[in-house]
Each structure stands twice: as C-alpha cells, then as structure tokens.
Motif scaffolding. Structure first.
Motif, mmCIF file in Angstrom:
data_model
loop_
_atom_site.group_PDB
_atom_site.id
_atom_site.type_symbol
_atom_site.label_atom_id
_atom_site.label_comp_id
_atom_site.label_asym_id
_atom_site.label_seq_id
_atom_site.Cartn_x
_atom_site.Cartn_y
_atom_site.Cartn_z
ATOM 1 N N ARG A 72 5.483 -10.426 5.980
ATOM 2 C CA ARG A 72 6.538 -10.728 5.001
ATOM 3 C C ARG A 72 6.397 -9.856 3.764
ATOM 4 N NH1 ARG A 72 5.154 -16.051 6.071
ATOM 5 N NH2 ARG A 72 4.437 -16.441 3.932
ATOM 6 N N MET A 73 5.175 -9.636 3.323
ATOM 7 C CA MET A 73 4.963 -8.781 2.151
ATOM 8 C C MET A 73 5.353 -7.337 2.452
ATOM 9 S SD MET A 73 1.490 -10.201 0.262
ATOM 10 C CE MET A 73 1.719 -9.047 -1.125
ATOM 11 N N ALA A 76 9.058 -7.204 2.363
ATOM 12 C CA ALA A 76 9.535 -7.291 0.982
ATOM 13 C C ALA A 76 9.300 -5.997 0.213
ATOM 14 C CB ALA A 76 8.839 -8.463 0.273
ATOM 15 N N GLU A 77 8.135 -5.388 0.384
ATOM 16 C CA GLU A 77 7.837 -4.141 -0.319
ATOM 17 C C GLU A 77 8.806 -3.033 0.096
ATOM 18 O OE1 GLU A 77 5.693 -3.198 -2.680
ATOM 19 O OE2 GLU A 77 4.766 -5.177 -2.951
ATOM 20 N N ARG A 79 11.810 -3.608 1.146
ATOM 21 C CA ARG A 79 13.153 -4.115 0.870
ATOM 22 C C ARG A 79 14.025 -4.093 2.119
ATOM 23 N NH1 ARG A 79 14.434 -1.505 -5.168
ATOM 24 N NH2 ARG A 79 12.520 -2.301 -6.154
ATOM 25 N N SER A 262 6.639 -9.099 -4.127
ATOM 26 C CA SER A 262 6.253 -9.427 -2.763
ATOM 27 C C SER A 262 5.159 -10.488 -2.708
ATOM 28 C CB SER A 262 5.779 -8.177 -2.012
ATOM 29 O OG SER A 262 4.580 -7.670 -2.572
#
Length: 265
Positions: A72-73, A76-77, A79, A262
C-alpha cells in the motif's frame, strides 16, 4: 492501452481462473475470455469497459497485516490507483478455496498483474510496479543503489521482520496453532518467541548504528528499504516493543517517515 475499469463485478472465482491460467500456456486466452465477458456485460449496462490486450491489475490486501501495508505504501508513493480487494486474515479468508486457487500459499499480499500472473512476494510486486512506473524510484537508480536497496531490504526482512513475526506468532493467543502463515497449521514454540524478542532488541541496535551513518536505510534518499523498515518497526507494537528512547537517530528517522502521506495508509 487500458481504459478505466470498475472491478466490482469480478468475483474471486474469475480471478482464480485467470491466475491459474497464468501458470500455463493458455493464460492469455483465459484472461481475454473472462475480461471480454465482463466487458460485454458492462457495455450492455452502459458502464466503463476494458478494451485492451491485457487486464488491469488487482491487489489483494489485508489492512491489519504488515506485508500488504508495504505494498500500500508503494502504491501511495507512486500515486497509483489499483483496484483492491480486502481479505480478513483474522477470519481466514486467505485460506478460502477461491483465494488458494490464486495463491496456493495462502498468504497476502497478492498482486494480479496485467497479464494475469499472481505475485505473492512484496519485493516482486515492488519490482513489477517500479518497471511499469519508474518515478519516483523506490528500488534505486544504477547498479550501486539498486544493490544497496535490495541488500538493506533483505536485512530488514530477515533481521527485523522475521524476528517480530516469530515473536508474535509464537506467543499471541490469536495465533495458537498458526505459528507459520499458510494453509498448514503449526504449533507455537514459546522459546522461539523469547529468542525472537532478543533478536528484535539487536535489530533496533543495528538500525541505530546504520542511521547514525545515513539519513535513510539504504541510500541518501527514501526507498523500499525505508518502507519495509518503517512497517516492521510499527508492527513491533504487537509484541509491545518500540524504538528505544536511547536511539536518537532511529527516532529522528521514524518521525521523518511519519510525515510522508504514505505512512498513513
């Protein structure tokens, strides 16, 4: 080319057929057949459809588990917007026949790629997403950086993550009979839990020594190694262990990572 697709009509059974087909020569035909059926149904309903030669990705997540959080991170990083299915490890949903057809190991995370391949290892998922979406780079640039990221990520996993997981799985009541993830049951070993806690103490000292030399874990900027380390350090709460107050470099690094968007996923 891919157009936006809503995966809400796709069942685990469908994804299981695609993932299983990825392991033999009929993967493309199977993926196309399933996607075409889905697209036809959605077109009839006047909703957005997939029109490309590959399938959009699908991410199987569990919000309470550390390894899915690493993915997930990464997402998120970078995008990215990837359709996600939440599974409950506490309810054993990762051991359902439908999901085991996708990942026979019964572990999370899993990313089903555009070609229908099921990736079940975090580093493999990170590498795949990095190749598709190179910026921002999380796997390093150039031979030296890439080697450093993989090296330190492995250190974090083996010296930190494994110790934390072993301490948790061999001591927590909820993990009774589930000391090792996957479809098979394993009894807890209390002595292993105690030894693992000692290893976690050593891991925190390793981190402090490293972060006194470098602002980030692997290189002079944020990478996958920092994601892995941050998630493992946070997950250590399940065994009631935290960064020691006498480790200023690690505490400063931790606070810095906490400021990244994130970190909240």
């Amino acid at each position: 080319m891919l157009e936006r697709l809503d995966f809400s009509g796709l069942t685990l059974n469908h994804m299981a057929r695609v993932a299983k087909a990825a392991w033999n020569s009929t993967v493309r035909a199977a993926a196309l057949a399933i996607a075409k059926d889905r697209a036809d149904a959605r077109a009839t309903a006047g909703r957005p459809c997939w029109k490309g030669p590959t399938m959009p990705m699908l991410f199987f997540d569990c919000t309470t588990a550390p390894n899915p959080r690493r993915v997930r991170m990464i997402i998120a990083e970078k995008r990215l917007e990837i359709e996600t299915r939440e599974l409950s490890i506490a309810n054993g949903e990762q051991l359902s026949p439908d999901f085991l057809a996708i990942n026979p190991r019964g572990t999370l995370p899993v990313l089903v790629t555009e070609a229908g391949q099921a990736l079940s290892e975090t580093v493999a998922i990170a590498s795949y997403l990095e190749d598709l979406h190179p910026e921002p780079s999380l796997m390093g640039q150039g031979a030296e950086e890439k080697a450093a990221v993989l090296n330190w990520n492995a250190v974090i996993e083996q010296q930190g993550g494994q110790a934390i997981f072993d301490a948790f799985r061999n001591s927590h009541p909820a993990m009774k009979g589930r000391a090792i993830p996957g479809p098979a049951d394993y009894a807890q070993i209390p002595d292993l839990a105690e030894r693992s806690r000692q290893r976690v103490n050593a891991f925190f000292e390793l981190l402090e020594a490293r972060l006194q030399q470098s602002p980030f874990i692997a290189t002079n900027r944020f990478t996958l190694a920092d994601i892995s380390c941050f998630v493992m350090v946070e997950f250590a709460r399940v065994i009631k262990m935290r960064i020691p107050q006498g480790n200023p470099a690690t505490l400063a690094w931790y606070e810095h990572i906490c400021e990244r968007p994130s970190a909240s996923v």
